[in-house]
Write an enzyme that holds these catalytic residues in place. Structure first.
Site, short mmCIF file in Angstrom:
data_model
loop_
_atom_site.label_atom_id
_atom_site.label_comp_id
_atom_site.label_asym_id
_atom_site.label_seq_id
_atom_site.Cartn_x
_atom_site.Cartn_y
_atom_site.Cartn_z
N SER A 272 0.81 -1.21 0.00
CA SER A 272 0.00 0.00 0.00
C SER A 272 0.85 1.27 0.00
O SER A 272 0.36 2.34 -0.40
CB SER A 272 -0.95 0.01 1.20
OG SER A 272 -0.21 -0.11 2.39
N ASP A 522 -3.18 6.74 11.64
CA ASP A 522 -2.38 5.96 10.69
C ASP A 522 -1.07 6.71 10.49
O ASP A 522 -1.02 7.74 9.81
CB ASP A 522 -3.15 5.83 9.37
CG ASP A 522 -2.36 5.07 8.30
OD1 ASP A 522 -1.11 4.94 8.43
OD2 ASP A 522 -2.98 4.61 7.32
N HIS A 525 0.90 5.49 6.33
CA HIS A 525 0.65 6.06 5.00
C HIS A 525 0.81 7.58 5.03
O HIS A 525 0.89 8.17 6.10
CB HIS A 525 -0.74 5.66 4.52
CG HIS A 525 -0.89 4.17 4.41
ND1 HIS A 525 -1.48 3.41 5.39
CD2 HIS A 525 -0.49 3.31 3.45
CE1 HIS A 525 -1.43 2.12 5.05
NE2 HIS A 525 -0.84 2.05 3.86
#
Ligand SMILES: *[C@@H]1O[C@H](CO)[C@@H](O)[C@H](O)[C@H]1NC(C)=O
Ligand SMILES: *[C@@H]1O[C@H](CO)[C@@H](O)[C@H](O)[C@H]1NC(C)=O
Ligand SMILES: *[C@@H]1O[C@H](CO)[C@@H](O)[C@H](O)[C@H]1NC(C)=O
Ligand SMILES: *[C@@H]1O[C@H](CO)[C@@H](O)[C@H](O)[C@H]1NC(C)=O
Length: 553
Positions: A272, A522, A525
């Site tokens: 990702s 998070d 990312h």
């Protein structure tokens, strides 16, 4: 003045018309106003949450009524449609925007339709009113036909068509000139880029040159990364530019890169974080491509690929999901086990057949290795139903996987055709004590990069894997692989993560969740625009300055 305004309007309308044409090419019939409404109702059943966000658009039928063709209305409709697309795109469904001109009134509606294709597609119809004037009526009669620039211009009055055509020519000439200029500039930077260590340098606050694109201007961004739209207050994380010590990074020029990519494929392969970088690359190049001349397709059935296509260049920017590069039980991007990850460390062919013939390959693998200290390695093959595994020390397993990958690259890549990159490790920022913020909560509330790198900075990066990657890359004989050394410079960017301004399991965090960063932030990312744009500038520097990848063939 009136004439000028019409032309601007016509050009806008033509851009929207291109969207109509694109939708038509895809085989979807154009809908009439009534159908649009019907679809809207249908969609309410199919996609409740999406409709909710669509209902939040700052207008409803009747809310926007204008007496004359209004550029502003078109822009609003366009923005609304794009918002809808990004809302849907994270589901992994292809979204097509169609903007239809509507009779008489300046009301706007948005409908969603699900096509019956095996690959589910969302079709979004935005109906744009053109006002009550005579021109509106003329346009209305044309509503079931493609709207092209010269034709709309002609409808709007006399010289418009010629003017529009002349402008197109002028723009084309200007584009060409600017591409030539950028080419020359890139040539100047070649020598320095080739001899300079791009990864040694510092972050410089530079509101003039950063970011390269705006969040609202890239309709392809998924909601996972649009931090400002998701409620982040400070946008300073977008304004830091990487300044190498010994040279300058060439300024990103989308047209120049697209020229290099003409008739070629650029593919990101990995997890990702690589998808994060792929999204950034799509945004970096898409600004140079007119509406209707670019398509983003997400293949959801066969699970693993997203393809951005620049029609006029016959160029693709693709993402292929393979978080461990080799086969694993995590190869479905949606359905996979997080705690129980198992790899088949010598099996790569099933994925790798999709990489053959690609001109620029950008690999990564890192984050999925961090969950457990040991990696589970399958005994036997998934295809034969094996379930037994052995546990292997993380760096040992990592090296073995990279060797499998390296062997494939060495045997299958033609270095005269394909350029290969391997991305360094993208760091996390979960331990604020590491940068001296003892009261901090993960990366939440961080708004500044770490300014001053000390030797002891330890944000938790597993440098053993970094060293392993370097070792393996040195074994390449036939095919040179560029290691893109982003790790140390990215460790400084504690401010650049999506934190609580992102999704969880496909849904935007609620205000309650946002208020609980300890659980929900998070810090893996990155927001876009943001740090991954810089990673892509490194790729850009290599690609445009490399003499071996000329477009002439
Ligand atoms: C378009 O690009 C693909 C590779 O990306 C290439 O195989 C194909 O020949 C190109 N088409 C044309 C018309 O050049
Ligand atoms: C997925 O399916 C599409 C359409 O069937 C195909 O064109 C594409 O190459 C496939 N992608 C992968 C990665 O298998
Ligand atoms: C690449 O091209 C050069 C010159 O055309 C040739 O000598 C070399 O063998 C080629 N390399 C490979 C791996 O095909
Ligand atoms: C780096 O940090 C140290 C200690 O906090 C400080 O003494 C030094 O001046 C800083 N250096 C720079 C270049 O800011």
């Amino acid at each position: 003045m009136q004439q000028r305004r019409k032309t601007v309007y016509a050009m806008k309308q033509a851009a929207l018309g291109a969207g109509v044409a694109a939708a038509r090419r895809s085989g979807a019939p154009l809908s009439m106003a009534a159908t649009v409404f019907a679809l809207f109702v249908l969609a309410t059943f199919l996609y409740n949450e999406d409709i909710k966000s669509i209902a939040d658009f700052p207008f409803g039928a009747g809310a926007l009524r204008a007496k004359s063709p209004d550029l502003h209305l078109l822009q609003e409709a366009e923005a609304a449609a794009h918002h809808a697309v990004t809302t849907l795109a994270m589901r992994g469904e292809e979204a097509i925007v169609r903007v239809l001109d509507a009779p008489r009134h300046a009301d706007i509606g948005i409908g969603i339709n699900r096509t019956g294709d095996p690959v589910p597609k969302m079709v979004i119809n935005a109906k744009v009113g053109t006002g009550g004037g005579g021109n509106g009526e003329e346009l209305a009669e044309e509503k079931d036909r493609d709207v092209t620039l010269p034709r709309v211009a002609a409808m709007l009055g006399g010289g418009g068509a010629e003017e529009a055509r002349r402008r197109e020519d002028e723009e084309e000439a200007a584009e060409k000139a600017s591409t030539e200029k950028a080419k020359a500039a890139a040539l100047v930077t070649i020598r320095s880029v080739e001899t300079c260590d791009l990864y040694q340098g510092e972050w410089v606050y530079d509101e003039v040159n950063a970011p390269v694109y705006k969040e609202a201007q890239c309709e392809f961004l998924t909601e996972q990364v649009t931090c400002m739209r998701n409620g982040r207050r400070d946008d300073s994380y977008q304004k830091w530019r990487w300044q190498p010590t010994g040279c300058d990074l060439p300024r990103f020029d989308a047209r120049l890169l697209l020229e290099r990519l003409r008739n070629k494929r650029l593919m990101f392969v990995g997890d990702s974080l690589n998808r994060n970088q792929w999204e950034s690359m799509v945004c970096l190049v898409q600004s140079a491509i007119a509406k209707g001349h670019k398509t983003l397709t997400k293949f959801v059935n066969n699970g693993s690929s997203n393809v951005f296509y620049a029609h006029d260049y016959n160029a693709t920017v693709e993402f292929y999901w393979a978080p461990f590069l080799v086969e694993s039980n995590s190869d479905n991007p949606k359905v996979h086990s997080v705690p129980d990850r198992i790899i088949q460390w010598h099996s790569i062919a099933k994925h790798a057949k999709n990489w053959l013939g690609v001109d620029y390959l950008v690999f990564n693998t890192y984050i999925w290795w961090l969950n457990t200290l040991d990696m589970k390695v399958l005994k036997g093959s998934f295809d034969e139903g094996a379930t037994e595994y052995v546990e292997v020390d993380r760096p040992v397993a990592y090296n073995e996987v990279l060797k499998t990958w390296a062997k494939w690259v060495d045997r299958n890549i033609d270095p005269n055709r394909t350029t290969v990159f391997f991305m360094g490790m993208s760091p996390n920022h979960i331990t604020p004590e590491a940068w001296g913020n003892d009261g901090g909560i993960k990366c939440a509330m961080e708004t500044m990069p770490i300014k001053n790198r000390t030797a002891s900075l330890d944000v938790g990066t597993d440098w053993r894997l970094y060293a392993g990657a370097q070792d393996v890359l040195q074994t390449f004989r036939r095919v040179p692989v560029h290691f893109v050394d982003i790790t140390a410079l990215s460790e400084l960017r504690k401010d650049a993560h999506t934190s609580v301004h992102t999704l969880r399991q496909g849904k935007l965090l609620t205000p309650e969740q946002q208020a609980d960063p300890k659980t929900y932030a998070d810090c893996i990312h990155w927001c876009l625009p943001g740090l991954p744009d810089t990673w892509n500038e490194f790729l850009y520097a290599r690609i445009v300055s490399s003499p071996s990848t000329t477009t002439e063939q």
